[in-house]
Scaffold this active site. Sequence first.
Site, PDB file in Angstrom:
ATOM      1  N   PRO A 276       0.816  -1.210   0.000  1.00  0.00           N
ATOM      2  CA  PRO A 276       0.000   0.000   0.000  1.00  0.00           C
ATOM      3  C   PRO A 276       0.851   1.261   0.000  1.00  0.00           C
ATOM      4  O   PRO A 276       1.910   1.302   0.642  1.00  0.00           O
ATOM      5  CB  PRO A 276      -0.790  -0.104   1.305  1.00  0.00           C
ATOM      6  CG  PRO A 276       0.069  -0.932   2.195  1.00  0.00           C
ATOM      7  CD  PRO A 276       0.854  -1.856   1.315  1.00  0.00           C
ATOM      8  N   ARG A 314      -1.866  16.162  -9.178  1.00  0.00           N
ATOM      9  CA  ARG A 314      -2.973  15.214  -9.363  1.00  0.00           C
ATOM     10  C   ARG A 314      -4.211  15.829 -10.044  1.00  0.00           C
ATOM     11  O   ARG A 314      -4.772  15.204 -10.947  1.00  0.00           O
ATOM     12  CB  ARG A 314      -3.360  14.565  -8.030  1.00  0.00           C
ATOM     13  CG  ARG A 314      -2.198  13.841  -7.351  1.00  0.00           C
ATOM     14  CD  ARG A 314      -2.619  12.945  -6.196  1.00  0.00           C
ATOM     15  NE  ARG A 314      -3.383  11.810  -6.676  1.00  0.00           N
ATOM     16  CZ  ARG A 314      -4.685  11.714  -6.609  1.00  0.00           C
ATOM     17  NH1 ARG A 314      -5.390  12.664  -6.043  1.00  0.00           N
ATOM     18  NH2 ARG A 314      -5.289  10.665  -7.100  1.00  0.00           N
ATOM     19  N   CYS A 346       1.805  29.121 -15.796  1.00  0.00           N
ATOM     20  CA  CYS A 346       1.284  29.690 -17.036  1.00  0.00           C
ATOM     21  C   CYS A 346       0.677  28.650 -17.959  1.00  0.00           C
ATOM     22  O   CYS A 346       1.139  28.485 -19.099  1.00  0.00           O
ATOM     23  CB  CYS A 346       2.402  30.451 -17.732  1.00  0.00           C
ATOM     24  SG  CYS A 346       3.033  31.691 -16.620  1.00  0.00           S
ATOM     25  N   TYR A 375       1.402  10.875  -3.441  1.00  0.00           N
ATOM     26  CA  TYR A 375       1.599  11.362  -4.808  1.00  0.00           C
ATOM     27  C   TYR A 375       1.452  12.886  -4.876  1.00  0.00           C
ATOM     28  O   TYR A 375       0.975  13.431  -5.861  1.00  0.00           O
ATOM     29  CB  TYR A 375       0.639  10.652  -5.780  1.00  0.00           C
ATOM     30  CG  TYR A 375       0.725   9.146  -5.651  1.00  0.00           C
ATOM     31  CD1 TYR A 375       1.858   8.469  -6.073  1.00  0.00           C
ATOM     32  CD2 TYR A 375      -0.294   8.406  -5.057  1.00  0.00           C
ATOM     33  CE1 TYR A 375       1.973   7.095  -5.919  1.00  0.00           C
ATOM     34  CE2 TYR A 375      -0.194   7.029  -4.900  1.00  0.00           C
ATOM     35  CZ  TYR A 375       0.943   6.379  -5.325  1.00  0.00           C
ATOM     36  OH  TYR A 375       1.046   5.027  -5.177  1.00  0.00           O
TER      37      TYR A 375
HETATM   38  N1  LLP Z   1       2.758  -1.471  -6.055  1.00  0.00           N
HETATM   39  C1  LLP Z   1       2.996  -1.165  -7.337  1.00  0.00           C
HETATM   40  C2  LLP Z   1       3.712  -2.129  -8.174  1.00  0.00           C
HETATM   41  C3  LLP Z   1       2.551   0.066  -7.852  1.00  0.00           C
HETATM   42  O1  LLP Z   1       2.797   0.365  -9.123  1.00  0.00           O
HETATM   43  C4  LLP Z   1       1.872   0.981  -7.003  1.00  0.00           C
HETATM   44  C5  LLP Z   1       1.406   2.274  -7.504  1.00  0.00           C
HETATM   45  C6  LLP Z   1       1.656   0.619  -5.666  1.00  0.00           C
HETATM   46  C7  LLP Z   1       2.111  -0.617  -5.221  1.00  0.00           C
HETATM   47  C8  LLP Z   1       0.961   1.511  -4.685  1.00  0.00           C
HETATM   48  O2  LLP Z   1      -0.364   1.741  -5.013  1.00  0.00           O
HETATM   49  P1  LLP Z   1      -1.329   2.541  -4.002  1.00  0.00           P
HETATM   50  O3  LLP Z   1      -1.539   1.682  -2.781  1.00  0.00           O
HETATM   51  O4  LLP Z   1      -0.670   3.805  -3.644  1.00  0.00           O
HETATM   52  O5  LLP Z   1      -2.563   2.752  -4.779  1.00  0.00           O
HETATM   53  N2  LLP Z   1       0.223   9.028  -9.188  1.00  0.00           N
HETATM   54  C9  LLP Z   1      -1.054   8.340  -9.113  1.00  0.00           C
HETATM   55  C10 LLP Z   1      -0.931   6.951  -8.546  1.00  0.00           C
HETATM   56  C11 LLP Z   1       0.054   6.072  -9.270  1.00  0.00           C
HETATM   57  C12 LLP Z   1       0.204   4.706  -8.666  1.00  0.00           C
HETATM   58  C13 LLP Z   1       1.341   3.968  -9.280  1.00  0.00           C
HETATM   59  N3  LLP Z   1       1.598   2.689  -8.713  1.00  0.00           N
HETATM   60  C14 LLP Z   1      -2.020   9.211  -8.318  1.00  0.00           C
HETATM   61  O6  LLP Z   1      -1.643  10.303  -7.891  1.00  0.00           O
HETATM   62  O7  LLP Z   1      -3.174   8.838  -8.139  1.00  0.00           O
END
Ligand code: LLP
Length: 421
Positions: A276, A314, A346, A375
């Site tokens: 997570p 985001r 801008c 993020y």
């Molecule tokens: N494991 C892997 C292999 C991943 O690619 C990711 C996220 C995670 C775990 C963690 O996922 P989470 O629990 O945070 O959902 N920038 C985007 C989110 C990109 C997520 C990329 N991978 C945003 O701001 O929503």
Amino acid sequence: MDYFSYKGGILHAEDASIKEIAKEVGTPFYVYSTATLRRHFDLFESALSGIDHLICYAVKAASNQAILKTLANFGAGMDVVSGGEYKRAREAGVEGRQIVFSGVGKTGAEMKLALSEGVRQFNVESEEELQVLSEIANNMNKVAPITVRVNPDVDAKTHEKIATGKAENKFGIPISRAREVYAKAASLPGIQVVGIDVHIGSQLTQLLPFEEAYKKLADLTEMLRSDGHEIKRLDLGGGLGIPYGSKDGSPPTPKEYGQMIKRVLGHLNCEIEIEPGRLLVGNAGLLVTEVIYVKKGHDREFLILDAAMNDLLRPALYEAYHDIVPVLQPSVNQKNTVYDVVGPVCETGDTFAKSRAMHICKPGELVAFRSAGAYGAAMASEYNTRPLVPEVLVNNSDYLAIRERPTLDEIIARDKIPNWL
Ligand code: LLP
């Protein structure tokens, strides 16, 4: 639940006044609450109690070493996707054996780094990568523990830019080819199969896509075991969503997620890893910013903040919603209005919210974006030569700038002028 609340009419992170921090650090800045990190980590810990497990925090969500160290002290392992993230985790005191290395494009240099300092496992995403890893490990006289990331072709029902589990996405190997790839892995020198990996996407607000993927993983585990592979670990990825605003309803809780994991995978007696990111740090962070102008436009009013898309990408990238709250609690009879909330960069994409109903704001006043811990700072840049946004960590009434704002001189001194100019 988080530990940001009004005390004496002023927004606090735990027992630290956001107004005081702003005075000291200047705006914009991110602020994180240790107690909230603890609470969210504990939710996962208790959700997985009774089964052998490791929570590997997805470092990409918020990569500051102080956050990594905080979570590592709670007992977290780490999920990294680059040599840089691996080094940050190591610098923060995390042992190699607590680090899983994910990512679709690991380079030979990154593999060497992790093999020489220790790694829990590589989550391998292709046969090409498997081959390179085997050669490198073999040359180093090391054995690389691996899982293969399978792509289960499941619709995660999230924003298309952060869905990763459909056949057309670049991630993992098609689950239908898993037997062949595992057979190949078992035959390669320097490779030791330890389990299977899956990650279907981020900000999932339903359990069903996870369950669909995990059922496929359970079947695959049995099939691979019958082929003679030792499948002792299942890495289930990250992705559990958080409520950003009322429109998200209530995403499943870690407890419900844990119950489903036990129901679908418990009988396999595997060690469970989860990765997570957002759920651990998302609601543990705010972006605090000052109103520069309230500008009258042709048919609307713009709230121009000193934070911009370079500080919190985001909304521009995913049309993401973040609640915006005042730092000084408005009085109960204060009127609301509607603003387009924008930054000073801008381009028109530098818009945080359109027609957002908010309290009436004045220049100089502080407001905060909620749920900005994941993020947020990690995706910030210096676009428009705006200094990289600082980060502050709060613990009760203590706080420290865990990343300071660079000065303009420091930023500008990074450029080198060639001698022909
Ligand atoms: N494991 C892997 C292999 C991943 O690619 C990711 C996220 C995670 C775990 C963690 O996922 P989470 O629990 O945070 O959902 N920038 C985007 C989110 C990109 C997520 C990329 N991978 C945003 O701001 O929503």
